[in-house]
Design a protein around this motif. Sequence first.
Motif, PDB file in Angstrom:
ATOM      1  N   PHE A  44       0.806  -1.460  -0.264  1.00  0.00           N
ATOM      2  CA  PHE A  44       0.446   0.511   0.176  1.00  0.00           C
ATOM      3  C   PHE A  44       1.167   0.992  -0.100  1.00  0.00           C
ATOM      4  CE2 PHE A  44      -2.832   3.102   2.212  1.00  0.00           C
ATOM      5  CZ  PHE A  44      -3.318   3.599   1.269  1.00  0.00           C
ATOM      6  N   VAL A  49       3.068   5.914  -2.843  1.00  0.00           N
ATOM      7  CA  VAL A  49       3.941   7.748  -3.529  1.00  0.00           C
ATOM      8  C   VAL A  49       3.867   7.269  -4.410  1.00  0.00           C
ATOM      9  CG1 VAL A  49       6.916   7.650  -2.984  1.00  0.00           C
ATOM     10  CG2 VAL A  49       5.044   6.740  -0.594  1.00  0.00           C
ATOM     11  N   SER A  50       4.864   5.842  -5.133  1.00  0.00           N
ATOM     12  CA  SER A  50       4.024   6.495  -6.851  1.00  0.00           C
ATOM     13  C   SER A  50       3.082   7.390  -7.599  1.00  0.00           C
ATOM     14  CB  SER A  50       4.094   4.890  -7.072  1.00  0.00           C
ATOM     15  OG  SER A  50       3.014   3.813  -6.914  1.00  0.00           O
ATOM     16  N   ALA A  52       2.709   9.936  -5.847  1.00  0.00           N
ATOM     17  CA  ALA A  52       2.350  11.324  -4.812  1.00  0.00           C
ATOM     18  C   ALA A  52       2.646  12.572  -6.082  1.00  0.00           C
ATOM     19  CB  ALA A  52       3.912  11.377  -4.158  1.00  0.00           C
ATOM     20  N   GLY A  53       1.602  12.663  -5.945  1.00  0.00           N
ATOM     21  CA  GLY A  53       1.901  13.883  -7.300  1.00  0.00           C
ATOM     22  C   GLY A  53       1.146  13.726  -8.491  1.00  0.00           C
ATOM     23  N   TYR A  56      -5.568  12.813 -11.142  1.00  0.00           N
ATOM     24  CA  TYR A  56      -6.751  12.063 -10.804  1.00  0.00           C
ATOM     25  C   TYR A  56      -6.869  11.216 -11.712  1.00  0.00           C
ATOM     26  CZ  TYR A  56     -11.783  10.483 -10.999  1.00  0.00           C
ATOM     27  OH  TYR A  56     -13.270   9.864 -10.632  1.00  0.00           O
ATOM     28  N   ALA A  59      -4.571   8.659 -10.740  1.00  0.00           N
ATOM     29  CA  ALA A  59      -4.913   7.360  -9.834  1.00  0.00           C
ATOM     30  C   ALA A  59      -5.577   6.106  -9.791  1.00  0.00           C
ATOM     31  CB  ALA A  59      -5.123   8.428  -8.355  1.00  0.00           C
ATOM     32  N   ARG A  60      -6.969   6.753 -10.355  1.00  0.00           N
ATOM     33  CA  ARG A  60      -7.922   5.971 -11.138  1.00  0.00           C
ATOM     34  C   ARG A  60      -7.768   5.043 -11.875  1.00  0.00           C
ATOM     35  NH1 ARG A  60     -13.865   7.307 -10.402  1.00  0.00           N
ATOM     36  NH2 ARG A  60     -14.213   5.730 -11.711  1.00  0.00           N
ATOM     37  N   VAL A  63      -5.812   2.747  -9.516  1.00  0.00           N
ATOM     38  CA  VAL A  63      -6.105   1.720  -8.622  1.00  0.00           C
ATOM     39  C   VAL A  63      -7.649   0.345  -9.565  1.00  0.00           C
ATOM     40  CG1 VAL A  63      -9.070   1.917  -7.606  1.00  0.00           C
ATOM     41  CG2 VAL A  63      -6.302   3.430  -7.139  1.00  0.00           C
ATOM     42  N   LEU A  72      -5.570  -4.165  -3.324  1.00  0.00           N
ATOM     43  CA  LEU A  72      -6.086  -3.261  -2.412  1.00  0.00           C
ATOM     44  C   LEU A  72      -7.512  -3.554  -1.156  1.00  0.00           C
ATOM     45  CD1 LEU A  72      -6.648   0.027  -4.127  1.00  0.00           C
ATOM     46  CD2 LEU A  72      -5.336  -0.459  -2.181  1.00  0.00           C
ATOM     47  N   ALA A 122     -15.957   1.428  -3.221  1.00  0.00           N
ATOM     48  CA  ALA A 122     -14.523   2.852  -4.180  1.00  0.00           C
ATOM     49  C   ALA A 122     -13.939   1.685  -4.762  1.00  0.00           C
ATOM     50  CB  ALA A 122     -14.575   3.672  -3.195  1.00  0.00           C
ATOM     51  N   VAL A 123     -13.115   0.780  -4.224  1.00  0.00           N
ATOM     52  CA  VAL A 123     -12.201   0.392  -5.686  1.00  0.00           C
ATOM     53  C   VAL A 123     -13.216  -0.739  -6.058  1.00  0.00           C
ATOM     54  CG1 VAL A 123     -10.697  -1.440  -5.308  1.00  0.00           C
ATOM     55  CG2 VAL A 123     -11.208   0.119  -3.378  1.00  0.00           C
ATOM     56  N   ILE A 126     -14.280   1.838  -9.222  1.00  0.00           N
ATOM     57  CA  ILE A 126     -13.125   2.447 -10.034  1.00  0.00           C
ATOM     58  C   ILE A 126     -12.866   1.254 -10.849  1.00  0.00           C
ATOM     59  CG2 ILE A 126     -10.955   3.123  -9.779  1.00  0.00           C
ATOM     60  CD1 ILE A 126     -11.547   4.371  -7.712  1.00  0.00           C
TER      61      ILE A 126
ATOM     62  N   LEU B  45     -10.669   7.293  -0.860  1.00  0.00           N
ATOM     63  CA  LEU B  45     -10.521   5.778  -1.824  1.00  0.00           C
ATOM     64  C   LEU B  45     -12.560   5.800  -2.580  1.00  0.00           C
ATOM     65  CD1 LEU B  45      -9.875   2.558  -0.855  1.00  0.00           C
ATOM     66  CD2 LEU B  45      -8.848   3.332  -3.087  1.00  0.00           C
ATOM     67  N   LEU B  48     -12.201   9.213  -4.779  1.00  0.00           N
ATOM     68  CA  LEU B  48     -11.228   9.018  -5.611  1.00  0.00           C
ATOM     69  C   LEU B  48     -12.497   8.424  -7.160  1.00  0.00           C
ATOM     70  CD1 LEU B  48      -8.600   8.839  -7.611  1.00  0.00           C
ATOM     71  CD2 LEU B  48      -8.032   6.640  -6.675  1.00  0.00           C
ATOM     72  N   ALA B  49     -13.433   7.758  -5.926  1.00  0.00           N
ATOM     73  CA  ALA B  49     -14.946   6.693  -6.876  1.00  0.00           C
ATOM     74  C   ALA B  49     -15.915   7.432  -6.945  1.00  0.00           C
ATOM     75  CB  ALA B  49     -15.194   5.453  -5.946  1.00  0.00           C
ATOM     76  N   TRP B  55     -11.466  14.454  -5.247  1.00  0.00           N
ATOM     77  CA  TRP B  55     -10.857  14.519  -5.485  1.00  0.00           C
ATOM     78  C   TRP B  55      -9.608  14.786  -5.244  1.00  0.00           C
ATOM     79  CZ3 TRP B  55      -8.154  10.304  -3.580  1.00  0.00           C
ATOM     80  CH2 TRP B  55      -6.258   9.909  -3.867  1.00  0.00           C
ATOM     81  N   GLY B 129       7.260  14.004  -5.484  1.00  0.00           N
ATOM     82  CA  GLY B 129       5.893  14.209  -5.383  1.00  0.00           C
ATOM     83  C   GLY B 129       4.886  15.008  -4.035  1.00  0.00           C
TER      84      GLY B 129
END
Lengths: 130, 131
Positions: A44, A49-50, A52-53, A56, A59-60, A63, A72, A122-123, A126, B45, B48-49, B55, B129
């Motif tokens: 996790f 960390v991967s 970070a920054g 959207y 990130a989506r 996941v 997750l 949520a996971v 997505i 989460l 994000l969804a 987000w 980051g």
Amino acid sequence: MSHFDPLRNPIKNARGLGSAKEGVHHFIVQRITALALLVLAVYFVVLIVSLAGADYATARAAVAHPCNAVLLVAFLVAMFWHGQLGMQVVIEDYVHTPWLAMSCQLAVRVACAFAALASVFAVVRIALGA
Amino acid sequence: MPPTVRPLSPHLQVYRWQIQMATSILHRATGVILFIGSLLIAAALLALASGAEAWSCVTGLAGSWFGLTVLFGWTWALAYHWLNGIRHLLQDAGWGFSIASFVANGWISVIGSFVLTGLVWTWVYCCGGIA
């Protein structure tokens, strides 16, 4: 509590159970979830960390990847399970007023159950691209 | 009726502070912190969804000085609970109970947690980051 059955003979309910009335079940599950989290928590942190920054969409997409989605969900289930078990012991040790202790135990269980359901939902949402 | 002042059995205040107490107390304290943190993970989460707007609230909060302070402390709590958790599992297996090794591996948990936190945040910094 999980082993208690009012329809059984009392001696059958008592047999094999310790003073906490649940035997070593709590102890065992706490350690199994701890072992799972030993690995999954590292995963996790690496994932976070991967990302970070990241924006959207990135990130989506991360996941939504099947491997990440499955890991997750495993992390979330183990985390909320382990958290509930840990908080249970803390409340048992420090909250001595019976009604307050029971209220705290219920509140923690409700919080963990809802947080687990919500985060897994949520996971999945997505991952399925909804 | 006025409360009667009666002697209590000795508790924390009568003992000299030592690593054995500190590691035990910290394990519980970090556990409670991580429980609260787990609820934040669920909230993030869900955001994000929910969509890009929700987000951006999460990333905005996480990137503020307050958010970064919380994240830094959270990282340390996880690092400590993780390391000391390994120590607990090894103790459950009957390992490391002599006073000397108990004290030594207690210090490994404490110092190691700061080292791990430093490593994670160095990595975050190297990834760019912290914008």
